[in-house]
Enzyme design. Structure first.
Site, mmCIF file in Angstrom:
data_model
loop_
_atom_site.group_PDB
_atom_site.id
_atom_site.type_symbol
_atom_site.label_atom_id
_atom_site.label_comp_id
_atom_site.label_asym_id
_atom_site.label_seq_id
_atom_site.Cartn_x
_atom_site.Cartn_y
_atom_site.Cartn_z
ATOM 1 N N GLU A 7 18.810 33.845 71.540
ATOM 2 C CA GLU A 7 18.091 32.765 70.861
ATOM 3 C C GLU A 7 16.868 33.349 70.143
ATOM 4 O OE1 GLU A 7 15.997 28.505 72.132
ATOM 5 O OE2 GLU A 7 16.131 30.141 73.595
ATOM 6 N N CYS A 61 20.355 27.849 74.765
ATOM 7 C CA CYS A 61 19.391 27.850 75.858
ATOM 8 C C CYS A 61 19.319 26.540 76.653
ATOM 9 C CB CYS A 61 18.015 28.242 75.328
ATOM 10 S SG CYS A 61 16.909 28.920 76.607
ATOM 11 N N LYS A 107 19.977 23.430 67.542
ATOM 12 C CA LYS A 107 19.790 23.184 68.965
ATOM 13 C C LYS A 107 19.528 21.707 69.225
ATOM 14 C CE LYS A 107 16.913 24.878 72.828
ATOM 15 N NZ LYS A 107 15.755 25.754 73.137
#
Length: 261
Positions: free
Chosen positions: A44, A144, A110
């Site tokens: 990430e 994540c 994300k």
């Protein structure tokens, strides 16, 4: 269709907000990969570390680092994926790119921005999940904090591989280890978690624990180092097909619709 997908995990110590250094670091590692590599996975925000300094670090959509990803994909004739800080139409995104060997790409923003670090105050949340088709494999790449939300990852499309790229700190690494295995089991899918190591500009410590699990939750990666490493892991499509044929758990899954706010 490729029965074997040779996947490279690049667990690295990112230098805080130093885009050129991090690209140089990864370029050296990528060029040393064997030619049979099919998929290269980066962490990430791999060019900067997990920074909220988006105003100074953001690149435009398909900007310089994206073009570098295209070049790396071409050099190795392999797909490359990882996330970057992107500015697009007046908003900042933690955007994952999946770049194919021919330079074409798909993107995923994300969904779950990390409120504990106030990521939600800087970055806009994504609204759509991505399923990539590559070499006959269906791949769901996530980022994540998405790992903590099983509904978002639920395998409703019969994908074969779930990927999480991350900056997941050492303080909560036990959750990382457990949840990666859980996502593999509940979705009857290969699951890869690619994390970073080292300390960032917020003095957070990262110990990696990048790993690959098969559809029954068995870890099939071998490297246990908490420092930098590169590992190539072969994913076997026939093994996945045979397991799903024998254990038809996905057929019993709940049917539902996700309504986004």
């Amino acid at each position: 269709m490729a029965q074997i997908l040779n996947t490279a995990l690049l667990q690295a110590n990112l230098e805080w907000e130093n885009i050129q250094h991090n690209k140089d670091l990864f370029e050296k590692k990528i060029k040393e990969l064997p030619q049979e590599t099919d998929l290269i996975i980066l962490p990430e925000m791999f060019s900067t570390g997990f920074s909220m300094n988006a105003e100074n670090l953001a690149e435009p959509d398909k900007g310089a680092t994206f073009k570098w990803m295209q070049r790396m994909a071409s050099v190795k004739d392999a797909a490359v994926t990882g996330s970057l800080i992107i500015s697009d139409e007046g908003k900042f995104y933690n955007r994952l790119y999946f770049v194919f060997p021919d330079g074409s790409s798909q993107k995923y923003d994300k969904r779950h921005t990390f409120t504990l670090a106030k990521e939600d105050e800087t970055y806009a949340s994504g609204k759509e999940r991505l399923i990539v088709t590559y070499k006959g494999w269906r791949i769901c790449p996530l980022v994540c904090y998405d790992l903590r939300f099983p509904v978002w990852a639920r395998n409703t499309e019969d994908y074969d591989l779930l990927i999480y790229v991350a900056n997941w700190p050492a303080a909560r690494i036990r959750a990382w280890d457990i949840l990666l295995k859980a996502r593999a089991i509940e979705n009857m899918s290969y699951c890869i978690g690619l994390n970073r190591v080292g300390r960032d500009g917020s003095d957070l410590n990262y110990v990696g624990h990048s790993a690959v699990y098969d559809s029954l939750g068995k870890q099939i990666s071998n490297n246990q180092e908490e420092g930098e490493f590169v590992e190539l892991v072969a994913l076997d499509k026939q093994h996945l097909t045979d397991t799903r044929s024998q254990l038809k758990f996905l057929q019993d899954r709940d049917r539902f619709t996700v309504h986004l706010e």
